[in-house]
Design an enzyme around this catalytic site. Structure first.
Site, PDB file in Angstrom:
ATOM      1  N   TYR A  28       9.157   2.267   6.135  1.00 57.52           N
ATOM      2  CA  TYR A  28       8.089   3.062   5.509  1.00 57.52           C
ATOM      3  C   TYR A  28       7.410   2.240   4.407  1.00 57.52           C
ATOM      4  O   TYR A  28       6.187   2.229   4.269  1.00 57.52           O
ATOM      5  CB  TYR A  28       8.678   4.357   4.938  1.00 57.52           C
ATOM      6  CG  TYR A  28       7.740   5.089   4.010  1.00 57.52           C
ATOM      7  CD1 TYR A  28       6.616   5.739   4.518  1.00 57.52           C
ATOM      8  CD2 TYR A  28       7.964   5.119   2.635  1.00 57.52           C
ATOM      9  CE1 TYR A  28       5.734   6.386   3.664  1.00 57.52           C
ATOM     10  CE2 TYR A  28       7.097   5.773   1.781  1.00 57.52           C
ATOM     11  CZ  TYR A  28       5.980   6.404   2.304  1.00 57.52           C
ATOM     12  OH  TYR A  28       5.097   7.035   1.453  1.00 57.52           O
ATOM     13  N   SER A 111       2.145   8.405  -9.462  1.00 56.33           N
ATOM     14  CA  SER A 111       1.456   8.981  -8.299  1.00 56.33           C
ATOM     15  C   SER A 111       1.445  10.511  -8.387  1.00 56.33           C
ATOM     16  O   SER A 111       2.380  11.119  -8.911  1.00 56.33           O
ATOM     17  CB  SER A 111       2.204   8.549  -7.036  1.00 56.33           C
ATOM     18  OG  SER A 111       1.837   9.344  -5.937  1.00 56.33           O
ATOM     19  N   GLN A 132      -2.378   8.697 -11.230  1.00 54.08           N
ATOM     20  CA  GLN A 132      -3.156   8.584  -9.987  1.00 54.08           C
ATOM     21  C   GLN A 132      -3.301   9.946  -9.343  1.00 54.08           C
ATOM     22  O   GLN A 132      -2.321  10.653  -9.145  1.00 54.08           O
ATOM     23  CB  GLN A 132      -2.465   7.597  -9.037  1.00 54.08           C
ATOM     24  CG  GLN A 132      -3.103   7.477  -7.651  1.00 54.08           C
ATOM     25  CD  GLN A 132      -2.468   8.402  -6.627  1.00 54.08           C
ATOM     26  OE1 GLN A 132      -1.254   8.554  -6.606  1.00 54.08           O
ATOM     27  NE2 GLN A 132      -3.274   9.022  -5.790  1.00 54.08           N
ATOM     28  N   HIS A 281      -5.067   0.276   0.257  1.00 59.83           N
ATOM     29  CA  HIS A 281      -3.803   1.007   0.264  1.00 59.83           C
ATOM     30  C   HIS A 281      -2.689   0.134   0.849  1.00 59.83           C
ATOM     31  O   HIS A 281      -1.781   0.620   1.531  1.00 59.83           O
ATOM     32  CB  HIS A 281      -3.953   2.303   1.061  1.00 59.83           C
ATOM     33  CG  HIS A 281      -3.211   3.476   0.474  1.00 59.83           C
ATOM     34  ND1 HIS A 281      -3.803   4.415  -0.315  1.00 59.83           N
ATOM     35  CD2 HIS A 281      -1.907   3.854   0.556  1.00 59.83           C
ATOM     36  CE1 HIS A 281      -2.907   5.328  -0.672  1.00 59.83           C
ATOM     37  NE2 HIS A 281      -1.746   5.007  -0.160  1.00 59.83           N
ATOM     38  N   ARG A 284      -2.083   0.352   4.641  1.00 61.21           N
ATOM     39  CA  ARG A 284      -1.361   1.524   5.160  1.00 61.21           C
ATOM     40  C   ARG A 284      -2.294   2.599   5.699  1.00 61.21           C
ATOM     41  O   ARG A 284      -1.846   3.598   6.237  1.00 61.21           O
ATOM     42  CB  ARG A 284      -0.493   2.134   4.041  1.00 61.21           C
ATOM     43  CG  ARG A 284       0.562   1.192   3.540  1.00 61.21           C
ATOM     44  CD  ARG A 284       1.112   1.610   2.189  1.00 61.21           C
ATOM     45  NE  ARG A 284       2.035   2.726   2.228  1.00 61.21           N
ATOM     46  CZ  ARG A 284       3.309   2.630   2.593  1.00 61.21           C
ATOM     47  NH1 ARG A 284       3.801   1.469   2.927  1.00 61.21           N
ATOM     48  NH2 ARG A 284       4.100   3.678   2.589  1.00 61.21           N
ATOM     49  N   ILE A 315      -0.072  -8.923  -3.199  1.00 64.77           N
ATOM     50  CA  ILE A 315       0.380  -9.823  -4.272  1.00 64.77           C
ATOM     51  C   ILE A 315       1.893 -10.022  -4.202  1.00 64.77           C
ATOM     52  O   ILE A 315       2.661  -9.068  -4.305  1.00 64.77           O
ATOM     53  CB  ILE A 315      -0.069  -9.290  -5.643  1.00 64.77           C
ATOM     54  CG1 ILE A 315      -1.588  -9.467  -5.732  1.00 64.77           C
ATOM     55  CG2 ILE A 315       0.615 -10.037  -6.796  1.00 64.77           C
ATOM     56  CD1 ILE A 315      -2.276  -8.457  -6.522  1.00 64.77           C
ATOM     57  N   ARG A 336       4.192  -3.194  -3.037  1.00 60.64           N
ATOM     58  CA  ARG A 336       5.481  -3.570  -2.461  1.00 60.64           C
ATOM     59  C   ARG A 336       6.273  -4.563  -3.311  1.00 60.64           C
ATOM     60  O   ARG A 336       7.501  -4.538  -3.291  1.00 60.64           O
ATOM     61  CB  ARG A 336       5.287  -4.111  -1.047  1.00 60.64           C
ATOM     62  CG  ARG A 336       4.768  -3.045  -0.074  1.00 60.64           C
ATOM     63  CD  ARG A 336       4.553  -3.644   1.302  1.00 60.64           C
ATOM     64  NE  ARG A 336       3.920  -2.722   2.225  1.00 60.64           N
ATOM     65  CZ  ARG A 336       2.612  -2.510   2.292  1.00 60.64           C
ATOM     66  NH1 ARG A 336       1.781  -3.142   1.450  1.00 60.64           N
ATOM     67  NH2 ARG A 336       2.111  -1.660   3.173  1.00 60.64           N
TER      68      ARG A 336
HETATM   69  C1  FMN Z   1       5.938   3.005  -0.564  1.00 62.62           C
HETATM   70  C2  FMN Z   1       4.517   3.086  -1.000  1.00 62.62           C
HETATM   71  C3  FMN Z   1       4.039   4.288  -1.531  1.00 62.62           C
HETATM   72  C4  FMN Z   1       2.701   4.371  -1.952  1.00 62.62           C
HETATM   73  N1  FMN Z   1       2.255   5.549  -2.510  1.00 62.62           N
HETATM   74  C5  FMN Z   1       0.978   5.600  -2.994  1.00 62.62           C
HETATM   75  C6  FMN Z   1       0.519   6.761  -3.682  1.00 62.62           C
HETATM   76  O1  FMN Z   1       1.230   7.744  -3.850  1.00 62.62           O
HETATM   77  N2  FMN Z   1      -0.748   6.738  -4.155  1.00 62.62           N
HETATM   78  C7  FMN Z   1      -1.591   5.655  -4.015  1.00 62.62           C
HETATM   79  O2  FMN Z   1      -2.727   5.681  -4.472  1.00 62.62           O
HETATM   80  N3  FMN Z   1      -1.165   4.553  -3.363  1.00 62.62           N
HETATM   81  C8  FMN Z   1       0.085   4.489  -2.884  1.00 62.62           C
HETATM   82  N4  FMN Z   1       0.530   3.342  -2.275  1.00 62.62           N
HETATM   83  C9  FMN Z   1      -0.368   2.159  -2.203  1.00 62.62           C
HETATM   84  C10 FMN Z   1      -0.140   1.262  -3.447  1.00 62.62           C
HETATM   85  O3  FMN Z   1      -0.566   1.910  -4.620  1.00 62.62           O
HETATM   86  C11 FMN Z   1      -0.928  -0.032  -3.337  1.00 62.62           C
HETATM   87  O4  FMN Z   1      -2.285   0.259  -3.132  1.00 62.62           O
HETATM   88  C12 FMN Z   1      -0.462  -0.959  -2.206  1.00 62.62           C
HETATM   89  O5  FMN Z   1       0.931  -0.884  -2.037  1.00 62.62           O
HETATM   90  C13 FMN Z   1      -0.872  -2.390  -2.554  1.00 62.62           C
HETATM   91  O6  FMN Z   1      -0.464  -3.284  -1.580  1.00 62.62           O
HETATM   92  P1  FMN Z   1       0.866  -4.168  -1.704  1.00 62.62           P
HETATM   93  O7  FMN Z   1       1.980  -3.267  -1.364  1.00 62.62           O
HETATM   94  O8  FMN Z   1       0.664  -5.240  -0.729  1.00 62.62           O
HETATM   95  O9  FMN Z   1       0.939  -4.660  -3.132  1.00 62.62           O
HETATM   96  C14 FMN Z   1       1.852   3.240  -1.834  1.00 62.62           C
HETATM   97  C15 FMN Z   1       2.353   2.048  -1.306  1.00 62.62           C
HETATM   98  C16 FMN Z   1       3.676   1.958  -0.905  1.00 62.62           C
HETATM   99  C17 FMN Z   1       4.173   0.635  -0.369  1.00 62.62           C
END
Ligand code: FMN
Length: 386
Positions: A28, A111, A132, A281, A284, A315, A336
């Protein structure tokens, strides 16, 4: 044997995390949408730039302080919003990350979908934090959330705009993961292979919706009511008028997260946002988009010097952060890179992730001949093939 102590980079933390949490939870975290083209591109994008060092500068003392989202911070990177942290760290959930960020005097983004309430998160440290939000269909609930974030003392608001519907994350479909994790025949064995995690998860509040106490608390094996309640939360007809309304309602530092074009960055500026977070995101949501790092230069040129630009996505190294700043960003946010640490070792793991990136970033500054953030500029970066 890999331990927190022996991890020397973010990828090591990822390997350790995979041994600590059940495989569906790790997938996930690590997974992306569709074919994961964007997920891969986000990190690969940094490879398109080379760092050009400036020789013989006095780098005997290094200062990494900067100012972003109305806050003075010690590092030009901070923790991005990551929901449901109780899955990765069943004992402390979000509180582990908040405390780690405070130790490094940087920001933590809470979040909307935190397992702990925003009030509890706010009280977990004295450091500045961001909140957020997603745009919620229930205007009254949205206004209440905004007011709660203000009352709790969050310094800035981050509006995520790229999640009108959930991304097609095929790893989750295959592993049978649901939020919160549900016991299926397939997943049960995986959870039982991580007994420490399972023990804490069952006792902890990983299935809580911290900010929506009215939503049902569910246990492993019974998430239907929860998923139904959640799916009703989002506003599907979200427009710039909603964003403008939220910016006015907040009245402080406000970032729009999920901007992926010059046009939308300009629109965010016009709407009154103080910052744009270049983000898909973490790959994702919509697959096949550009990587945030590839957009920085053109967005900076378009929005001018005042608007803050934050790079979010891919990053994994201090050099990535350096490149983003050299191209015109004010800061970077970590998804991550932080979550891997959190899964690998709770607060200590999150601190390890921040300390790895801090050391790498400082070393990069020294070797590139920069003693402060404002000395990092376009002359330090070169696009391959340009
Ligand atoms: C496990 C997980 C949960 C996340 N939950 C949220 C969230 O609740 N709200 C949000 O705006 N982004 C969420 N994101 C996105 C992160 O804020 C971020 O945009 C993204 O992970 C950046 O990419 P990176 O993982 O390569 O650094 C989530 C990402 C991950 C990996």
């Amino acid at each position: 044997m890999l331990t927190l102590k022996s991890c020397i980079n973010i990828d090591d933390l990822g390997r350790l995390a995979a041994r600590k949490v059940p495989f569906p939870v790790n997938d996930y975290v690590e997974g992306g949408a569709d074919d994961e083209v964007t997920l891969k591109r986000n990190s690969d994008g940094f490879g398109h730039y080379q760092i050009v060092p400036k020789a013989l500068q006095d780098v005997s003392s290094i200062c990494t302080k900067t100012h972003v989202m109305g806050c003075d911070i010690e590092l030009p990177f901070y923790i991005s919003a990551t929901g449901f942290s109780g899955m990765m760290c069943p004992t402390d959930a979000e509180l582990a990350g908040v405390r780690a960020a405070a130790k490094f005097k940087t920001l933590y983004t809470a979040s909307t979908f935190s397992n702990r309430s925003l009030e509890e998160i706010a009280q977990a440290s004295h450091s500045d934090k961001l909140f957020q939000v997603y745009v919620l269909d229930d205007a009254e609930l949205a206004t209440r959330l905004n007011q709660r974030a203000k009352d709790a003392g969050f310094k800035g608001m981050v509006l995520t705009i790229d999640t009108i519907v959930g991304g097609n994350r095929e790893r989750d479909a295959r592993s049978g993961l649901s939020i919160p994790p549900r016991l299926t025949v397939k997943s049960t064995l995986q959870y039982m292979l991580r007994p420490v995690w399972l023990f804490h998860y069952l006792r902890g509040d990983g299935a809580n919706m911290g900010n929506f106490p009215e939503m049902p608390k569910v246990t492993l094996g019974d998430s239907k009511a929860f998923v139904e309640a959640m799916s009703k939360l989002f506003k599907k007809d979200l427009t710039w008028a909603d964003a403008e309304h939220m910016i006015q309602q907040w009245g402080g530092p406000f970032a729009i997260k999920g901007i992926m074009s010059v046009q939308d960055a300009l629109r965010a500026k016009e709407a009154g946002a103080s910052a744009v977070i270049l983000s898909n995101h973490g790959g994702r949501q919509l697959d096949c988009t550009p990587s945030p790092i590839e957009l920085v230069e053109e967005v900076r040129q378009a929005v001018g010097p005042e608007m803050e630009i934050i790079v979010d996505g891919g990053i994994r190294r201090g050099t990535d952060i350096f490149k983003a700043l050299a191209l015109g960003a004010n800061a970077c946010s970590l998804g991550r890179a932080y979550v891997r640490g959190l899964s690998a070792g709770g607060q200590a793991g999150a601190e390890k992730a921040l300390s790895i990136l801090e050391a790498e970033f400082k070393r990069c500054m020294i070797l590139a001949g920069c003693s402060s953030i404002d000395q990092i500029g376009p002359e330090h970066v070169r696009k391959i093939g340009a």
